[in-house]
Design an enzyme around this catalytic site. Sequence first.
Site, PDB file in Angstrom:
ATOM      1  N   CYS A  92       0.789  -1.234   0.000  1.00  0.00           N
ATOM      2  CA  CYS A  92       0.000   0.000   0.000  1.00  0.00           C
ATOM      3  C   CYS A  92       0.821   1.284   0.000  1.00  0.00           C
ATOM      4  CB  CYS A  92      -0.954   0.011   1.191  1.00  0.00           C
ATOM      5  SG  CYS A  92      -2.266  -1.218   1.068  1.00  0.00           S
ATOM      6  N   HIS A 359      -8.808   4.162  -2.027  1.00  0.00           N
ATOM      7  CA  HIS A 359      -7.381   3.858  -1.886  1.00  0.00           C
ATOM      8  C   HIS A 359      -6.902   3.075  -3.116  1.00  0.00           C
ATOM      9  CE1 HIS A 359      -3.657   2.296  -0.442  1.00  0.00           C
ATOM     10  NE2 HIS A 359      -4.104   1.332   0.335  1.00  0.00           N
ATOM     11  N   CYS A 389       0.259   2.647   6.390  1.00  0.00           N
ATOM     12  CA  CYS A 389       0.456   1.285   6.871  1.00  0.00           C
ATOM     13  C   CYS A 389       0.633   0.379   5.653  1.00  0.00           C
ATOM     14  CB  CYS A 389      -0.717   0.832   7.727  1.00  0.00           C
ATOM     15  SG  CYS A 389      -2.325   0.821   6.880  1.00  0.00           S
ATOM     16  N   GLY A 391       0.890  -3.842   4.157  1.00  0.00           N
ATOM     17  CA  GLY A 391       0.647  -5.258   4.365  1.00  0.00           C
ATOM     18  C   GLY A 391       1.897  -6.008   4.790  1.00  0.00           C
TER      19      GLY A 391
END
Length: 403
Positions: A92, A359, A389, A391
Site C-alpha cells: 500500500c 485507496h 500502513c 501489508g
Amino acid sequence: MTDCFIYDAVRTPRGKGRKKDGALADATPLHLARTVLEALPERGRFESKEIEDVIFGCVEPVGEQGANVGRMAALIAGYDEAVPGLQLNRFCSSGLEAVNIGAAKVKAGDADLVVAGGVESMSRISMGASGGAWSADPELAWGTSFVPQGVSADLIATKHGHSRRDVDSFAVESQKRAAAAWEHRYFEKSIVAVKDAIGVTMLDRDEHMRPGTTLADLAQLQPSFEMMGRSFGFDAVAIQKHPDVEQINHVHHAGNSSGIVDGAAAVLLGSREAGRRLGLHPRARVVRCTTVGTEPCIMLTGPAPASKKALEKAGMNASDVDLWEINEAFASVCLLFMQEMGIDHAVTNVNGGAIAFGHPLGATGAMLLGTVLDELERRDLSIGLVSLCVGAGMGTSTIIERV
C-alpha cells in the site's frame, strides 16, 4: 549529498473500482498512468528527454498492469525512448516508496530529474490477482500468524479500545472534510481530468465520496470481517499471537474502511540545478524518508514507528509538523496513529482521506504527498508528514518542507 526538491505533483480523480458503474472502468492502467505522465512536461514546459527515470508503484503488477508498468507508461505517454522505467511493489505504500527511491537517486547525484508515483486500476485488476505465498504457503502463513487485513484492523481496535462509534465517527468526519475540500476547490491545482481517446472527459472529480453519510447510516452496516474472523478461524490465530486479547471486537465495515477505486499519480523530483536549468520553481524539499518492519499479524501499526524514525533522523519532533497525512486504510489505523504520535485530528487528514476518496493501492502514497503539499501552500505552513500502513507488517513515512 544534494537536496531533492518537489517541482510538481499531479493525480487523476479516483473512480469507483467497479466494472459496472465506475467512471474509469474503461480506462486501462496505462491510460491512467499516461494521463499524469503527460501532464508533468506540459505543465513544466520542458521536454521529456530531461527525465532520467520513471518509477511507478503498483500492487497488483499482472495482466495489463504487469511487465514493468513504469516503462510501459513512459512509452505510451510519448516520453523520449531514452527515459527508462521501473515498477516497484511495497504494497500500500508503493506510490510513496517510489517517491522515496526517486528522491534518494537525486540526493545521491545519480539522477537530476525523476518522475515517481503509481497506478492501480482496481476495477480491472482485482486485489489478490497476483497471488503470493503469504496466505498460500502453510509454513509462512503459520510462522507469521497470517490473518486478513480487516481482522488486523479489528484487532487494533480491540487492543486499543476503539469502539464501533469511534471508528464510525472518524469515517463520517472523513466524508465531511472531503466534501468541503471539493466544495472549496482545494484539489484544483493537482487534479488532471481523465479523458478518452477522442478527448471526452471520463472523470474530473473523485466519485467514491458519500458526503451525506451519518452515524445512523453507518450503524446499519454489518461488520465486514466478523465471519472470516470467527467462522474461518482467523480470530483464533490473532488471539494466539496476541494473548492479551480475549475476543476480537469486529467494528470495521465498508463505511469506515478505504474504498476500492482506480487512479494514478505522479510527482516531479529534481535537484536544484535541474530546476534552474529548466526554469522550474521548487515547491518543497524532501527532508527524510523511512520504511520500517513491524509485527506481521497485527500488520497495520507501522506508520507511527516509521514516522518517529523519520523525525529522529531529521532531528525533529512531532510538534514541528504542521500537517499530517495518514492513509485511511481503516479507521482504527488512523486513531492509533494519532494516539501514538500525540497529535490532534485537527491537523491530520484535514481534507478527508481514503475512507471518503478510496485507496488506489499503488498510487495512494504519491497522491497523499501532493495533497499535503497543496494544503501546506494554501495555509502558508511549512512541514508535512505522509505515512501509510503496509501489508505484512511495514510502515512508510516521508517528511517534506516547503521552499
